[in-house]
Design a protein around this motif. Structure first.
Motif, short mmCIF file in Angstrom:
data_model
loop_
_atom_site.label_atom_id
_atom_site.label_comp_id
_atom_site.label_asym_id
_atom_site.label_seq_id
_atom_site.Cartn_x
_atom_site.Cartn_y
_atom_site.Cartn_z
N ARG A 133 13.76 -30.58 22.30
CA ARG A 133 13.22 -31.56 21.37
C ARG A 133 13.47 -31.09 19.96
NH1 ARG A 133 7.27 -30.67 20.23
NH2 ARG A 133 6.81 -28.55 20.94
N ARG A 134 13.50 -32.02 19.02
CA ARG A 134 13.80 -31.72 17.62
C ARG A 134 12.61 -32.03 16.74
NH1 ARG A 134 16.80 -35.93 19.21
NH2 ARG A 134 18.82 -34.91 19.08
N LEU A 135 12.42 -31.18 15.72
CA LEU A 135 11.33 -31.40 14.77
C LEU A 135 11.85 -31.19 13.35
CD1 LEU A 135 8.47 -29.43 16.55
CD2 LEU A 135 8.53 -31.91 16.19
N PRO A 136 11.36 -31.98 12.39
CA PRO A 136 11.70 -31.70 10.99
C PRO A 136 11.10 -30.36 10.57
CG PRO A 136 10.73 -33.89 11.26
CD PRO A 136 10.51 -33.17 12.55
N PRO A 137 11.82 -29.59 9.78
CA PRO A 137 11.31 -28.28 9.36
C PRO A 137 9.93 -28.35 8.70
CG PRO A 137 13.62 -28.46 8.82
CD PRO A 137 13.20 -29.81 9.32
N ALA A 138 9.66 -29.41 7.94
CA ALA A 138 8.40 -29.50 7.22
C ALA A 138 7.19 -29.58 8.15
CB ALA A 138 8.42 -30.71 6.29
N ARG A 139 7.40 -29.95 9.39
CA ARG A 139 6.28 -30.09 10.33
C ARG A 139 5.92 -28.79 11.04
NH1 ARG A 139 6.44 -34.77 14.49
NH2 ARG A 139 4.24 -34.14 14.56
N LEU A 140 6.76 -27.78 10.92
CA LEU A 140 6.53 -26.56 11.70
C LEU A 140 5.29 -25.80 11.22
CD1 LEU A 140 10.10 -25.02 12.11
CD2 LEU A 140 8.94 -26.70 13.54
N PRO A 141 4.57 -25.20 12.16
CA PRO A 141 3.52 -24.25 11.77
C PRO A 141 4.15 -22.98 11.21
CG PRO A 141 3.82 -24.22 14.14
CD PRO A 141 4.72 -25.32 13.61
N GLU A 142 3.36 -21.96 10.99
CA GLU A 142 3.88 -20.71 10.43
C GLU A 142 5.04 -20.20 11.28
OE1 GLU A 142 0.88 -17.75 9.74
OE2 GLU A 142 -0.58 -19.26 9.14
N HIS A 143 6.06 -19.68 10.59
CA HIS A 143 7.29 -19.30 11.28
C HIS A 143 8.03 -18.27 10.44
CE1 HIS A 143 8.18 -22.62 8.53
NE2 HIS A 143 9.31 -21.95 8.30
N GLU A 144 9.09 -17.71 11.00
CA GLU A 144 9.93 -16.76 10.28
C GLU A 144 11.34 -16.79 10.86
OE1 GLU A 144 8.77 -12.67 12.67
OE2 GLU A 144 7.43 -13.39 11.09
N THR A 145 12.30 -16.31 10.08
CA THR A 145 13.67 -16.17 10.57
C THR A 145 13.70 -15.14 11.69
OG1 THR A 145 14.53 -16.72 8.39
CG2 THR A 145 16.03 -15.59 9.89
N ALA A 146 14.53 -15.39 12.69
CA ALA A 146 14.45 -14.57 13.90
C ALA A 146 15.80 -14.06 14.39
CB ALA A 146 13.76 -15.38 15.01
N PHE A 147 16.68 -13.66 13.46
CA PHE A 147 17.84 -12.90 13.93
C PHE A 147 17.35 -11.60 14.58
CE2 PHE A 147 19.99 -15.35 10.52
CZ PHE A 147 20.97 -15.95 11.29
N ALA A 148 16.28 -11.04 14.01
CA ALA A 148 15.65 -9.85 14.57
C ALA A 148 14.15 -10.09 14.62
CB ALA A 148 15.96 -8.62 13.71
N THR A 149 13.49 -9.52 15.62
CA THR A 149 12.04 -9.62 15.74
C THR A 149 11.49 -8.24 16.10
OG1 THR A 149 12.12 -10.19 18.09
CG2 THR A 149 12.16 -12.01 16.52
N THR A 150 10.19 -8.09 15.93
CA THR A 150 9.57 -6.83 16.35
C THR A 150 9.48 -6.77 17.87
OG1 THR A 150 7.34 -7.74 16.24
CG2 THR A 150 8.19 -6.66 14.24
N VAL A 151 9.43 -5.57 18.39
CA VAL A 151 9.24 -5.39 19.83
C VAL A 151 7.95 -6.08 20.26
CG1 VAL A 151 8.80 -3.69 21.64
CG2 VAL A 151 10.56 -3.24 19.91
#
Length: 221
Positions: A133-151
């Motif tokens: 499913r697709r969502l407009p970016p403005a509707r997203l809750p808190e988020h971050e770029t995820a090329f890398a994430t913490t363990v």
């Protein structure tokens, strides 16, 4: 530290923060391979082929640094054009639950220019039914770029290959449990980038449950 016998677990020394950009540049083709996908479904599947994990959020080997360096590597190759926050190909990790949108902490999405939305950026997520499913970016809750994430934030997810990037100094979070969690996010192969002395000190730190890590890395004795 010496490399083990198994090709499923590969050790690559990474002594200095100066070496990190060059190492990521070597891996840039793999890191951006998901963008060759022709559909949102295949792009999301491509993200699951390779995951970069770090013990820390900040610092020279932390997630914030890794995300910036990966962006720079992919931009230099012409794979992405991060002129605005919502560029084509940006992977996004949800960091807060939104029950109305049915998005939850740890959900991974990908930003694509959507022909069905007049070419505007939309963030695509998997559905429980196996679609997207697709969502407009403005509707997203808190988020971050995820090329890398913490363990820590990777728990509950898996990738075909994991690049586990460790700091060059021992910190309180560096334990056998963290190393174990990182390597078990990989379905097929894990590459560990780090300093041998720090890695061995972390593995030596006792945890409450048996991990079998030593057998996985060096083989049964």
């Amino acid at each position: 530290m010496e490399r083990g016998d198994s090709e499923d677990v590969v050790w690559r020394p990474l002594e200095s923060p100066r070496d990190l950009a060059a190492r990521l540049a070597e891996a840039a083709e793999r890191l951006g391979a998901y963008l060759d996908a022709g559909t949102p479904e295949s792009a999301l599947a491509g993200l699951d082929r390779l995951r970069v994990l770090s013990a820390h959020r900040t610092g020279p080997f932390g997630v914030e640094t890794l995300n910036r360096l990966v962006e720079e590597c992919l931009e230099a190759r012409g794979v992405i054009r991060p002129r605005s926050p919502w560029y084509h190909g940006r992977p996004v990790l949800i960091t807060a639950n939104d029950y109305n949108l049915r998005l939850f902490n740890g959900d991974l999405g990908i930003t694509l220019f959507d022909p069905a939305s007049e070419g505007k950026p939309r963030v695509f997520f998997r559905t429980a039914e196996g679609g997207v499913r697709r969502l407009p970016p403005a509707r997203l809750p808190e988020h971050e770029t995820a090329f890398a994430t913490t363990v820590h934030k990777s728990q509950g997810s898996e990738a075909e290959t994991v690049l586990l990037v460790l700091p060059n100094e021992l910190t309180p979070v560096m334990t056998r449990e963290l190393i174990y969690t990182g390597i078990t996010r990989a379905r097929s192969r894990v590459e560990i980038w780090g300093t041998g002395s720090v890695f061995e000190a972390a593995v030596a730190r006792r945890v409450t449950r048996s991990s079998g890590l030593r057998d996985a890395l060096w083989g049964a004795r």
